[in-house]
Design a protein around this motif. Sequence first.
Motif, PDB file in Angstrom:
ATOM      1  N   GLU A  67       0.622  -1.030   0.056  1.00 38.48           N
ATOM      2  CA  GLU A  67       0.078   0.048   0.016  1.00 38.48           C
ATOM      3  C   GLU A  67       0.921   1.194   0.057  1.00 38.48           C
ATOM      4  OE1 GLU A  67      -2.436   2.309  -0.340  1.00 38.48           O
ATOM      5  OE2 GLU A  67      -3.899   0.733   0.245  1.00 38.48           O
ATOM      6  N   ASP A  68       0.805   2.106  -0.996  1.00 32.56           N
ATOM      7  CA  ASP A  68       1.463   3.493  -0.948  1.00 32.56           C
ATOM      8  C   ASP A  68       0.902   4.485  -0.357  1.00 32.56           C
ATOM      9  OD1 ASP A  68      -0.643   3.901  -3.211  1.00 32.56           O
ATOM     10  OD2 ASP A  68       0.391   5.401  -3.626  1.00 32.56           O
ATOM     11  N   ASN A  69      -0.379   4.634  -0.036  1.00 34.39           N
ATOM     12  CA  ASN A  69      -1.142   5.666   0.806  1.00 34.39           C
ATOM     13  C   ASN A  69      -0.955   5.500   2.331  1.00 34.39           C
ATOM     14  OD1 ASN A  69      -3.213   7.181   2.105  1.00 34.39           O
ATOM     15  ND2 ASN A  69      -4.058   7.419   0.249  1.00 34.39           N
ATOM     16  N   ASP A  70      -0.105   6.409   2.898  1.00 30.47           N
ATOM     17  CA  ASP A  70      -0.041   6.384   4.258  1.00 30.47           C
ATOM     18  C   ASP A  70      -1.144   6.322   5.234  1.00 30.47           C
ATOM     19  OD1 ASP A  70      -0.228   8.984   3.834  1.00 30.47           O
ATOM     20  OD2 ASP A  70       1.635   9.496   4.434  1.00 30.47           O
ATOM     21  N   ARG A  73      -2.124   2.896   5.040  1.00 30.19           N
ATOM     22  CA  ARG A  73      -1.592   2.083   5.651  1.00 30.19           C
ATOM     23  C   ARG A  73      -1.735   2.235   7.103  1.00 30.19           C
ATOM     24  NH1 ARG A  73       2.687   3.729   2.319  1.00 30.19           N
ATOM     25  NH2 ARG A  73       3.565   5.279   3.940  1.00 30.19           N
ATOM     26  N   ILE A  89       5.541  -4.214   5.357  1.00 30.91           N
ATOM     27  CA  ILE A  89       4.850  -3.027   4.560  1.00 30.91           C
ATOM     28  C   ILE A  89       5.828  -3.161   3.193  1.00 30.91           C
ATOM     29  CG2 ILE A  89       4.572  -0.529   4.209  1.00 30.91           C
ATOM     30  CD1 ILE A  89       2.506  -1.769   6.351  1.00 30.91           C
ATOM     31  N   GLU A  91       5.631  -0.662  -0.299  1.00 33.06           N
ATOM     32  CA  GLU A  91       4.988   0.868  -0.841  1.00 33.06           C
ATOM     33  C   GLU A  91       4.527   0.842  -2.283  1.00 33.06           C
ATOM     34  OE1 GLU A  91       7.184   4.195   0.207  1.00 33.06           O
ATOM     35  OE2 GLU A  91       6.726   3.921   2.632  1.00 33.06           O
ATOM     36  N   ASN A  92       5.135  -0.379  -2.956  1.00 33.84           N
ATOM     37  CA  ASN A  92       4.678  -0.613  -4.319  1.00 33.84           C
ATOM     38  C   ASN A  92       5.021  -1.863  -4.684  1.00 33.84           C
ATOM     39  OD1 ASN A  92       7.423  -0.791  -5.406  1.00 33.84           O
ATOM     40  ND2 ASN A  92       7.719   1.486  -4.912  1.00 33.84           N
ATOM     41  N   MET A 114      -0.704   1.815  -7.417  1.00 27.18           N
ATOM     42  CA  MET A 114       0.443   2.306  -6.773  1.00 27.18           C
ATOM     43  C   MET A 114       1.637   2.485  -8.106  1.00 27.18           C
ATOM     44  SD  MET A 114       1.159  -0.893  -4.142  1.00 27.18           S
ATOM     45  CE  MET A 114       0.703  -2.127  -5.314  1.00 27.18           C
ATOM     46  N   LYS A 263      -6.384   8.676  -4.638  1.00 26.22           N
ATOM     47  CA  LYS A 263      -5.672   8.609  -3.376  1.00 26.22           C
ATOM     48  C   LYS A 263      -6.541   9.474  -2.297  1.00 26.22           C
ATOM     49  CE  LYS A 263      -1.110   9.615  -1.549  1.00 26.22           C
ATOM     50  NZ  LYS A 263       0.237  10.003  -1.758  1.00 26.22           N
TER      51      LYS A 263
END
Length: 326
Positions: A67-70, A73, A89, A91-92, A114, A263
Amino acid sequence: MGLSIAKKLVELQNGIISVESTLNVGTTFTFNMPFNHPEPGEVEEAASTTIDKHTNLKKKVKLLVVEDNDINRLIVNKHINDWGFEHDIAENGVIACEKIMANEYDVVLMDIEMPEMNGYEATEKIRSTFPENKKSIPILAMTAHATPTEKDKCLKLGMNDYISKPFDPIDVKNKIVELAFPNLQNEVEQTKAEEETKPAATVERPAQRLTNLEFLRQMSDSTNSFFIEFIQLFLKNTPDSLNDLSNALKVKDWEKIRQVAHKMKPSMNYIGLKQTYEIVQKLEQNAKQQIHLDEVPEMISKISDACQIAFLELEEELKAVVVKSA
């Protein structure tokens, strides 16, 4: 509250505000807003009836969250910690593939949108090029596109199951456990649904507020740490997203607008900006299909106006929580 802010609040909710004034008598401001009134019992019926099938799970579960969206996350991490699962985790998709090759996971939670390598591409790579002991790892798709077409696409590409955001945490936990241990039998008998499931409390939305934070409050712990961290992230990240929308509009970069809108959608839902969420969703679709582009500037303006009001409300909430906790 100033008249300018009151006017914006009413118009953001598709309402009309008017004024009548008589010299030396007084002034009356009136507004009308359309609301859908639920039928008796409708609110109670809308409460989740999902049952946690694995409350006494004894097995260890290790997940990879891609998951790239904090903001997303933070939400996922909170639930995974509540369940007592371990997780890493990525991020992509590129990082996800590297981690899967280097580690052992029971399930992968795979976002779709992503940078560098999206969820579709990562899944195709895993299923087609990874060694036998890695290529069959269960993959649970996580996407904001809640459509049958999207679900079919995920399954055809080799993902094992699908959830749409924002998601029901209990439903996600059940899916994870069943993917990780397909032959697992419940370790305790389930009681009846009406005994296990408590209907969600119905809370009236405060008058003259755009945000509704009841969902975040229900998710937070006794120290309000999650509640505080989520609001801080929203206040930190959303101005950047609004700036990205504005800059992309100047150069008519419709793909960038689509990406930013996609996003932003989960955040709008989590803080209860329902109408703004619908505008963001429509903005994403218009930019993706490049239709009704003449409406895009007004849509971005409405999103920005709603967020400015939300910022003020959230800052007040933060102050109140900090004072209460002191």
